[in-house]
Design a protein around this motif. Structure first.
Motif, PDB file in Angstrom:
ATOM      1  N   UNK A  97       0.827  -1.214   0.000  1.00 51.97           N
ATOM      2  CA  UNK A  97       0.000   0.000   0.000  1.00 51.97           C
ATOM      3  C   UNK A  97       0.856   1.256   0.000  1.00 51.97           C
ATOM      4  N   UNK A  98       1.943   1.262   0.784  1.00 50.16           N
ATOM      5  CA  UNK A  98       2.808   2.430   0.852  1.00 50.16           C
ATOM      6  C   UNK A  98       3.465   2.750  -0.473  1.00 50.16           C
ATOM      7  N   UNK A  99       3.959   1.727  -1.180  1.00 52.24           N
ATOM      8  CA  UNK A  99       4.623   1.961  -2.469  1.00 52.24           C
ATOM      9  C   UNK A  99       3.629   2.425  -3.532  1.00 52.24           C
ATOM     10  N   UNK A 100       2.450   1.831  -3.542  1.00 56.16           N
ATOM     11  CA  UNK A 100       1.449   2.245  -4.533  1.00 56.16           C
ATOM     12  C   UNK A 100       1.002   3.679  -4.285  1.00 56.16           C
ATOM     13  N   UNK A 101       0.757   4.039  -3.024  1.00 62.89           N
ATOM     14  CA  UNK A 101       0.365   5.415  -2.709  1.00 62.89           C
ATOM     15  C   UNK A 101       1.490   6.404  -3.020  1.00 62.89           C
ATOM     16  N   UNK A 107       4.557  15.960  -3.169  1.00 61.10           N
ATOM     17  CA  UNK A 107       5.588  16.698  -2.448  1.00 61.10           C
ATOM     18  C   UNK A 107       6.411  15.705  -1.636  1.00 61.10           C
ATOM     19  N   UNK A 108       7.555  16.165  -1.134  1.00 57.30           N
ATOM     20  CA  UNK A 108       8.423  15.290  -0.353  1.00 57.30           C
ATOM     21  C   UNK A 108       7.760  14.862   0.955  1.00 57.30           C
ATOM     22  N   UNK A 109       6.979  15.762   1.557  1.00 60.33           N
ATOM     23  CA  UNK A 109       6.320  15.413   2.815  1.00 60.33           C
ATOM     24  C   UNK A 109       5.364  14.237   2.631  1.00 60.33           C
ATOM     25  N   UNK A 110       4.723  14.168   1.478  1.00 61.56           N
ATOM     26  CA  UNK A 110       3.853  13.030   1.156  1.00 61.56           C
ATOM     27  C   UNK A 110       4.665  11.741   1.143  1.00 61.56           C
ATOM     28  N   UNK A 111       5.859  11.786   0.528  1.00 61.00           N
ATOM     29  CA  UNK A 111       6.717  10.604   0.464  1.00 61.00           C
ATOM     30  C   UNK A 111       7.240  10.212   1.836  1.00 61.00           C
ATOM     31  N   UNK A 112       7.475  11.195   2.714  1.00 60.48           N
ATOM     32  CA  UNK A 112       7.902  10.865   4.074  1.00 60.48           C
ATOM     33  C   UNK A 112       6.884   9.942   4.757  1.00 60.48           C
ATOM     34  N   UNK A 113       5.598  10.217   4.514  1.00 61.80           N
ATOM     35  CA  UNK A 113       4.546   9.436   5.167  1.00 61.80           C
ATOM     36  C   UNK A 113       4.260   8.122   4.433  1.00 61.80           C
ATOM     37  N   UNK A 114       4.077   8.197   3.108  1.00 61.82           N
ATOM     38  CA  UNK A 114       3.679   6.999   2.361  1.00 61.82           C
ATOM     39  C   UNK A 114       4.850   6.022   2.198  1.00 61.82           C
ATOM     40  N   UNK A 115       5.965   6.525   1.675  1.00 60.46           N
ATOM     41  CA  UNK A 115       7.116   5.662   1.430  1.00 60.46           C
ATOM     42  C   UNK A 115       7.910   5.414   2.706  1.00 60.46           C
ATOM     43  N   UNK A 116       8.047   6.456   3.533  1.00 56.98           N
ATOM     44  CA  UNK A 116       8.849   6.320   4.739  1.00 56.98           C
ATOM     45  C   UNK A 116       8.148   5.581   5.856  1.00 56.98           C
ATOM     46  N   UNK A 117       6.965   6.066   6.254  1.00 56.32           N
ATOM     47  CA  UNK A 117       6.290   5.509   7.431  1.00 56.32           C
ATOM     48  C   UNK A 117       5.478   4.262   7.085  1.00 56.32           C
TER      49      UNK A 117
END
Length: 479
Positions: A97-101, A107-117
């Motif tokens: 789910x994180x990779x698809x989202x 923005x980078x903040x979006x990636x911090x949450x989806x890809x990072x967290x």
């Protein structure tokens, strides 16, 4: 799917379905650690698309690794309460789910949450439980089993590094993340193959749970016996919240103690502190090797190929050291081999300032990849030797949790050093020195163990023989 037998085994089977568990753990490593390593290939694309500097972009990779390690104990807790199978499948769903989202990021903040967290949490629930169950299935062949299982990160890096670069060129970074999400979904299939295994050491009459029988209705407080090898002769008071206390109540009110009693041992504490420095040092080359090569004049494809070289040599280190550590003459030297490989891995990074071309960076990738594969395959084995096989799942959760903070701050600190100095020299030097210091700390574990054993022997003699105590006192007075 193979049926799970509830009959407990006296010892690990060292084969059979265990090899399917090794294959599953291998594929989990491909879908977690290998994919995480290849995220550094996206950095240039993220920098250009979001118009951010390198330090800000590096937070994506560090957040993934940090979340993976910080939430590892939660994976151990869920595994202890339910099963490895449930935990790994749940982790696969979250990571996918994180990779698809992430492919829809604005923005980078979006990636911090989806890809990072989110992806990091999925990796946390999949990674350490899959590794821990391998130790349940193997005893005599434990090192080679872990070597084969952990080689998944190296083989995955070797295969995925050029594939990810090709996917970015063909489908952009959004399409590449979407395809990686489909790949990571295979964690769920791997989790379904992780059949639970019951061993006698895990039953209530094992050494740690036998302490429960000391609690009676008249005396709710008891002390852990000094002769218990799993607790390494530490005395700990446990109190149940009531006047009457029976075995069932104690098991329910003190579950964390039973699962994490190894934290009381000084040798594990020293090992844990050494992991902080090791984790900081090992994170820098995987994140910054490709950008460093590009800054030195190496083209993008050759720089990505360095990651492939590092990955394929990582495989050789995993398997060769796993096989060697199972030899009878080397089993008792596993810890020293871990110390040697960690120190040499850090030493190789100290030469990075003079490696300014592709032909010079290839030997570095070979040496670093080999020693990295060697000590990574030894971490679960050394953890089992220090904490005990009965505590392996919980101990690995703590070991990978300790990796979390260095993985979070390591790449951004290295990126800050790059921005401040204008080159990568300081970042790689700090990385190498950190790993060397980590290996030196592990050397002190044997000295601590000898001091503790000598004190325990003296205490045992004094407590077990009052006559000897009186004699020693009289002799001391005469002297």
């Amino acid at each position: 799917m193979a049926r799970h037998s509830k009959a407990p085994l006296r010892e690990a089977p060292d084969g059979g379905w265990g090899w399917m568990v090794v294959i599953s753990c291998f594929l989990v490593n491909v879908c977690t650690r290998a994919v995480s390593r290849c995220l550094s290939i996206f950095f240039v694309e993220f920098q250009n698309y979001f118009a951010q500097d390198y330090a800000m972009t590096a937070w994506i990779h560090s957040t993934v690794d940090c979340t993976t390690m910080v939430f590892a104990p939660i994976g151990s807790i869920i595994t202890n309460r339910y099963s490895t199978r449930v935990t790994v499948i749940l982790g696969g769903l979250l990571a996918t789910s994180g990779l698809i989202l992430s492919s829809f990021a604005t923005c980078l903040e979006y990636l911090y949450l989806s890809l990072g967290v989110l992806t990091g949490c999925g990796y946390a629930l999949s990674y350490s439980p899959a590794i821990a169950i391998v130790g349940k299935y193997f005893s005599k062949k434990k090192a080679i089993a872990y070597g084969l299982a952990m080689s998944g990160s190296g083989i995955g890096t070797f295969v995925l590094a050029p594939v990810v670069q090709l996917l970015i060129e063909e489908y952009s970074w959004r399409g590449a993340l979407l395809i990686l999400g489909g790949l990571v979904a295979n964690i769920c299939a791997c989790g379904a193959l992780l059949r639970p295994l019951s061993l006698e050491e895990d039953l209530p009459n094992s050494s740690i749970n036998s302490i429960v029988s000391r609690c009676t209705s008249d005396e709710c407080s008891y002390k852990v016996p000094r002769e218990d090898p799993r607790l390494l002769r530490h005395s700990v008071d446990l109190n149940c919240p009531g006047k009457d206390c029976d075995r069932k109540q104690l098991c329910n009110c003190c579950p964390s103690y039973k699962e994490y009693a190894f934290l009381l041992t000084p040798d594990f504490l020293v090992f844990a502190v050494s992991l902080l420095f090791m984790a900081y040092g090992c994170s820098t080359p995987f994140v910054h090797l490709v950008p460093y090569a590009v800054s030195a004049g190496v083209n993008q494809k050759q720089a990505a190929f360095l990651m492939s070289i590092l990955g394929i040599v990582d495989i050789v280190g995993n398997i060769s050291f796993g096989w060697l550590m199972d030899r009878g003459c080397l089993k008792k030297y596993r810890k020293y081999c871990y110390i040697l490989t960690t120190g040499l891995d850090g030493l190789s990074s100290l030469f990075i300032p003079i490696l300014t071309s592709f032909p010079l960076l290839v030997p570095y990738a070979i040496l670093y990849g080999y020693f990295d594969g060697a000590y990574v395959s030894l971490i679960p084995v050394v953890t089992s030797d220090i904490a005990g096989n009965a505590f392996l799942s919980s101990a690995l959760g703590i070991v990978y949790f300790i990796h979390g903070i260095p993985y979070l701050i390591g790449p951004p600190i290295a990126g800050w050093l790059v921005d401040a100095t204008g080159n990568y020299t300081a970042a790689f030097l700090v990385s190498g020195l950190s790993m060397i210091f980590s290996s030196m700390m592990v050397i002190s574990i044997d000295w601590i163990k000898k001091c503790r054993n000598s004190v325990d022997i003296q205490t045992t003699i004094v407590e077990s023989d009052p006559t000897t105590t009186t004699f020693l006192t009289a002799s001391d007075n005469q002297i």
